[in-house]
Design a protein around this motif. Structure first.
Motif, PDB file in Angstrom:
ATOM      1  N   SER A 230       0.838  -1.192   0.000  1.00 38.37           N
ATOM      2  CA  SER A 230       0.000   0.000   0.000  1.00 38.37           C
ATOM      3  C   SER A 230       0.874   1.244   0.000  1.00 38.37           C
ATOM      4  O   SER A 230       2.060   1.175   0.343  1.00 38.37           O
ATOM      5  N   ALA A 231       0.275   2.368  -0.370  1.00 38.69           N
ATOM      6  CA  ALA A 231       1.040   3.619  -0.394  1.00 38.69           C
ATOM      7  C   ALA A 231       0.116   4.798  -0.186  1.00 38.69           C
ATOM      8  O   ALA A 231      -1.078   4.736  -0.487  1.00 38.69           O
ATOM      9  N   ILE A 232       0.709   5.878   0.327  1.00 39.74           N
ATOM     10  CA  ILE A 232      -0.002   7.154   0.350  1.00 39.74           C
ATOM     11  C   ILE A 232       0.919   8.204  -0.253  1.00 39.74           C
ATOM     12  O   ILE A 232       2.135   8.189  -0.012  1.00 39.74           O
ATOM     13  N   PHE A 233       0.335   9.064  -1.084  1.00 40.73           N
ATOM     14  CA  PHE A 233       1.073  10.218  -1.607  1.00 40.73           C
ATOM     15  C   PHE A 233       0.513  11.450  -0.916  1.00 40.73           C
ATOM     16  O   PHE A 233      -0.649  11.800  -1.103  1.00 40.73           O
ATOM     17  N   THR A 234       1.349  12.061  -0.067  1.00 39.07           N
ATOM     18  CA  THR A 234       0.926  13.239   0.679  1.00 39.07           C
ATOM     19  C   THR A 234       2.162  13.980   1.158  1.00 39.07           C
ATOM     20  O   THR A 234       3.212  13.358   1.366  1.00 39.07           O
ATOM     21  N   LEU A 235       2.048  15.284   1.340  1.00 36.89           N
ATOM     22  CA  LEU A 235       3.149  16.023   1.966  1.00 36.89           C
ATOM     23  C   LEU A 235       2.740  16.445   3.375  1.00 36.89           C
ATOM     24  O   LEU A 235       3.446  17.209   4.033  1.00 36.89           O
ATOM     25  N   ASP A 236       1.611  15.922   3.819  1.00 39.12           N
ATOM     26  CA  ASP A 236       1.073  16.267   5.133  1.00 39.12           C
ATOM     27  C   ASP A 236       1.502  15.172   6.114  1.00 39.12           C
ATOM     28  O   ASP A 236       1.083  14.020   6.007  1.00 39.12           O
ATOM     29  N   GLN A 237       2.334  15.545   7.072  1.00 44.10           N
ATOM     30  CA  GLN A 237       2.912  14.537   7.964  1.00 44.10           C
ATOM     31  C   GLN A 237       1.848  13.799   8.769  1.00 44.10           C
ATOM     32  O   GLN A 237       1.961  12.601   9.033  1.00 44.10           O
ATOM     33  N   ARG A 238       0.808  14.525   9.167  1.00 45.07           N
ATOM     34  CA  ARG A 238      -0.245  13.863   9.941  1.00 45.07           C
ATOM     35  C   ARG A 238      -0.905  12.761   9.124  1.00 45.07           C
ATOM     36  O   ARG A 238      -1.161  11.674   9.618  1.00 45.07           O
ATOM     37  N   GLU A 239      -1.167  13.064   7.870  1.00 43.74           N
ATOM     38  CA  GLU A 239      -1.804  12.045   7.015  1.00 43.74           C
ATOM     39  C   GLU A 239      -0.873  10.855   6.807  1.00 43.74           C
ATOM     40  O   GLU A 239      -1.301   9.701   6.855  1.00 43.74           O
ATOM     41  N   ALA A 240       0.399  11.139   6.583  1.00 44.08           N
ATOM     42  CA  ALA A 240       1.357  10.065   6.333  1.00 44.08           C
ATOM     43  C   ALA A 240       1.452   9.148   7.550  1.00 44.08           C
ATOM     44  O   ALA A 240       1.383   7.914   7.433  1.00 44.08           O
ATOM     45  N   GLU A 241       1.590   9.756   8.727  1.00 40.97           N
ATOM     46  CA  GLU A 241       1.725   8.944   9.947  1.00 40.97           C
ATOM     47  C   GLU A 241       0.447   8.165  10.233  1.00 40.97           C
ATOM     48  O   GLU A 241       0.482   7.013  10.669  1.00 40.97           O
ATOM     49  N   ARG A 242      -0.676   8.793   9.998  1.00 39.79           N
ATOM     50  CA  ARG A 242      -1.961   8.109  10.214  1.00 39.79           C
ATOM     51  C   ARG A 242      -2.047   6.854   9.323  1.00 39.79           C
ATOM     52  O   ARG A 242      -2.486   5.786   9.749  1.00 39.79           O
ATOM     53  N   PHE A 243      -1.577   6.982   8.077  1.00 35.15           N
ATOM     54  CA  PHE A 243      -1.636   5.864   7.145  1.00 35.15           C
ATOM     55  C   PHE A 243      -0.766   4.706   7.624  1.00 35.15           C
ATOM     56  O   PHE A 243      -1.079   3.536   7.415  1.00 35.15           O
ATOM     57  N   LEU A 244       0.340   5.041   8.308  1.00 38.28           N
ATOM     58  CA  LEU A 244       1.263   3.999   8.788  1.00 38.28           C
ATOM     59  C   LEU A 244       0.885   3.465  10.167  1.00 38.28           C
ATOM     60  O   LEU A 244       1.475   2.494  10.642  1.00 38.28           O
ATOM     61  N   ALA A 245      -0.079   4.093  10.822  1.00 36.53           N
ATOM     62  CA  ALA A 245      -0.418   3.743  12.201  1.00 36.53           C
ATOM     63  C   ALA A 245      -1.299   2.488  12.269  1.00 36.53           C
ATOM     64  O   ALA A 245      -1.728   1.952  11.249  1.00 36.53           O
ATOM     65  N   ALA A 246      -1.560   2.054  13.496  1.00 33.37           N
ATOM     66  CA  ALA A 246      -2.340   0.828  13.720  1.00 33.37           C
ATOM     67  C   ALA A 246      -3.718   0.894  13.071  1.00 33.37           C
ATOM     68  O   ALA A 246      -4.259  -0.122  12.631  1.00 33.37           O
ATOM     69  N   ASP A 247      -4.298   2.085  13.012  1.00 37.23           N
ATOM     70  CA  ASP A 247      -5.621   2.207  12.373  1.00 37.23           C
ATOM     71  C   ASP A 247      -5.490   2.743  10.948  1.00 37.23           C
ATOM     72  O   ASP A 247      -6.431   3.285  10.380  1.00 37.23           O
ATOM     73  N   GLY A 248      -4.314   2.592  10.370  1.00 37.81           N
ATOM     74  CA  GLY A 248      -4.097   3.000   8.979  1.00 37.81           C
ATOM     75  C   GLY A 248      -4.152   1.801   8.046  1.00 37.81           C
ATOM     76  O   GLY A 248      -5.013   0.928   8.204  1.00 37.81           O
ATOM     77  N   SER A 249      -3.205   1.750   7.105  1.00 34.06           N
ATOM     78  CA  SER A 249      -3.153   0.635   6.154  1.00 34.06           C
ATOM     79  C   SER A 249      -3.020  -0.695   6.892  1.00 34.06           C
ATOM     80  O   SER A 249      -2.234  -0.811   7.834  1.00 34.06           O
TER      81      SER A 249
END
Ligand code: UN1
Length: 506
Positions: A424-443
């Protein structure tokens, strides 16, 4: 943007023969029932011999006997075999890459990259051969030592797929061999030639380093050959890469005999494209991940989940890049998309596109087939009104479904709402979004990336995924632990016999 083919069966056969010969394969059995074909023009180059049931049993027997010796060789000495294999792979990089292009239809750069991945994992495994660390734990009892030791497990059966005909074998073989496990390999019946070349190289490496000859055995053939490997109780670990359907058949059979399974099954990989994304970078990453290898990686990008505000422009930019993609003979310079592996892949692609249209999708570009021998298709982009049933399936062809979202929770929910969980991947320059995607409730995938596509993983990380992807991890990090057995050791160096948990007995 089709490049006309210059290949005809005779030159391809001659090229395959000389690459095989260079790798040490001299006499190909030619009168068998197993066709060795090339997707470049669909022709059959050789007819090889499939392993008989007796040959399968004998191969497993050889490996089981080799295990008795190999497990006693110190791990760094086992590493010497893998170091030699890595040297031979580097020496024969071009030969192996030629065979990969002939059998799997990959463009030269990707074929060379696949062989480089083999060399890389050999290097990794050599280092590992001095780092098969166990832990020591503090004992609750005085005068006691508590520790764990990692021992070789036994024969490892490897079943691999056509799309990475050699790298996936190397991930398994390099690590298994330093762990002290002989390997019996059943490659895809679509790629026997690359397998013969690898087998010749590992045999030579074994001879050069004094390893038992039975540390590697190759089996050729289709389902029934694999089934014998699956059911044999001497195979301690079965590492299988392929479809979910194959995994469903294999896993219960191995479990029934309490064998271990390492499964790398399908993916249905998605990328979220957020409003802040660097779109120049994202579009390039998306095109490589979705159209590269003609959509035939298990890590291929199949779903794009784009913020509504940029969906039209992202879809249009990806489609514009797709229209420029040179599709054609994978040996030709400049070609980026080679053929699909066989007719059945085209049938799967057209049937998925038909279903997508029936489920409300709109084709943005691609989906055509060139009028020539071999299955040459233009990669497709399809806008979907929702994540319909066809989008939830993995179709092993270059189809990219585009979906939209309004807020990140919705994107992550869509992302995770498929049965597969590989990359999976996320394209974003927003750190909050990036970290959220990598977190336990993300991908929920085994691989989660930021500002890079879903495919093309390096060997240093553990490779694999969750849910229907099978849960296995191969290659880097501590994936080696799947190839060894752990013994927990308690040593009493006192003259007392204290029982744990304060138990008194007598
Ligand atoms: C596969 O498609 O089976 O990450 C393996 C990648 C490669 C491996 C893919 N390193 O795309």
């Amino acid at each position: 943007t089709e490049t006309p083919t210059t290949a005809t069966p005779a030159p391809l056969r001659a090229r395959a023969e000389s690459a095989l010969h260079a790798c040490g394969v001299d006499d190909l059995p030619r009168d068998g029932d197993l066709p060795a074909a090339t997707p470049i023009d669909g022709s059959v180059l050789f007819r090889l011999h499939s392993s008989t049931p007796d040959e399968v049993d004998a191969a497993i027997d050889d490996a089981a006997q080799a295990f008795a010796q190999w497990r006693q060789a110190p791990a760094p000495r086992r590493g010497a075999l893998v170091r030699r294999l890595g040297e031979l792979l580097a020496e024969h990089k071009a030969d192996l890459a030629t065979l990969v292009t002939i059998e799997a239809g990959k463009i030269t750069s990707e074929s060379l990259g696949e062989v480089q991945e083999m060399i890389d994992v050999c290097e990794f495994a050599v280092g590992l051969s001095r780092q098969l660390y166990g832990r020591t734990m503090t004992s609750e009892r005085p005068g006691h030592r508590l520790m764990e030791t990692w021992h070789p497990l036994g024969v490892v059966g490897v079943i691999s797929a056509f799309n990475f005909p050699v790298a996936v074998w190397a991930w398994n073989a390099a690590v298994a061999l330093v762990c002290g496990d002989p390997v019996v390999w059943k490659p895809s019946e679509l790629t026997p030639l690359t397998a013969l070349a690898c087998d010749a190289l590992i045999r030579r490496a074994a001879a050069d380093t004094g390893a038992p000859d039975g540390v590697h055995r190759l089996l050729l053939g289709s389902g029934p050959v694999g089934e014998r490997l699956v059911d044999d109780p001497r195979v301690a670990l079965l590492s299988a890469t392929g479809s979910v359907r194959m995994g469903r058949a294999v896993a219960p059979r191995v479990a029934a005999r309490f064998g271990r399974c390492l499964l790398e099954l399908g993916g249905n990989n998605a990328a979220v494209v957020a409003p802040s994304a660097d779109l120049d970078l994202a579009v390039r990453a998306i095109v490589f991940a979705a159209a590269g290898t003609a959509g035939q990686r298990c890590t291929t990008l199949r779903r794009l989940i784009v913020h509504t505000s940029i969906a039209d422009s992202v879809a249009e930019r990806v489609a514009a890049a797709y229209r420029q993609l040179p599709v054609g003979d994978p040996f030709d310079d400049g070609v980026l998309v080679g053929p699909l592996i066989r007719e059945r892949a085209w049938e799967a692609m057209t049937s998925a596109l038909d279903r997508a249209r029936a489920e409300g999708g709109a084709l943005v570009c691609g989906g055509d087939r060139a009028d020539r021998s071999g299955v040459y298709v233009s990669p497709a982009v399809v806008r979907m009104p929702a994540q319909t049933p066809v989008v939830c399936e993995e179709t092993f062809a270059p189809i990219l479904y585009v979906l939209t979202y309004d807020d990140l929770d919705e994107a992550i929910a869509l992302h995770n709402a498929v049965p597969q969980g590989l990359s999976s991947a996320i394209f974003t320059l927003d750190q909050r979004e990036a970290e959220r995607f990598l977190a336990a409730d993300g991908s929920d995938c085994g691989i989660a990336n930021v500002n890079i596509g879903t495919s093309g993983a390096e060997i240093g990380g553990a490779f694999g995924g969750e849910k229907h992807t099978g849960g296995g991890r191969e290659s880097g990090s501590d994936s080696w632990k799947a190839y060894m057995r752990r013994a927990t050791n308690t040593v009493n160096y006192s003259d007392q016999l204290p029982l744990a948990q304060g138990v008194r007995f007598g």
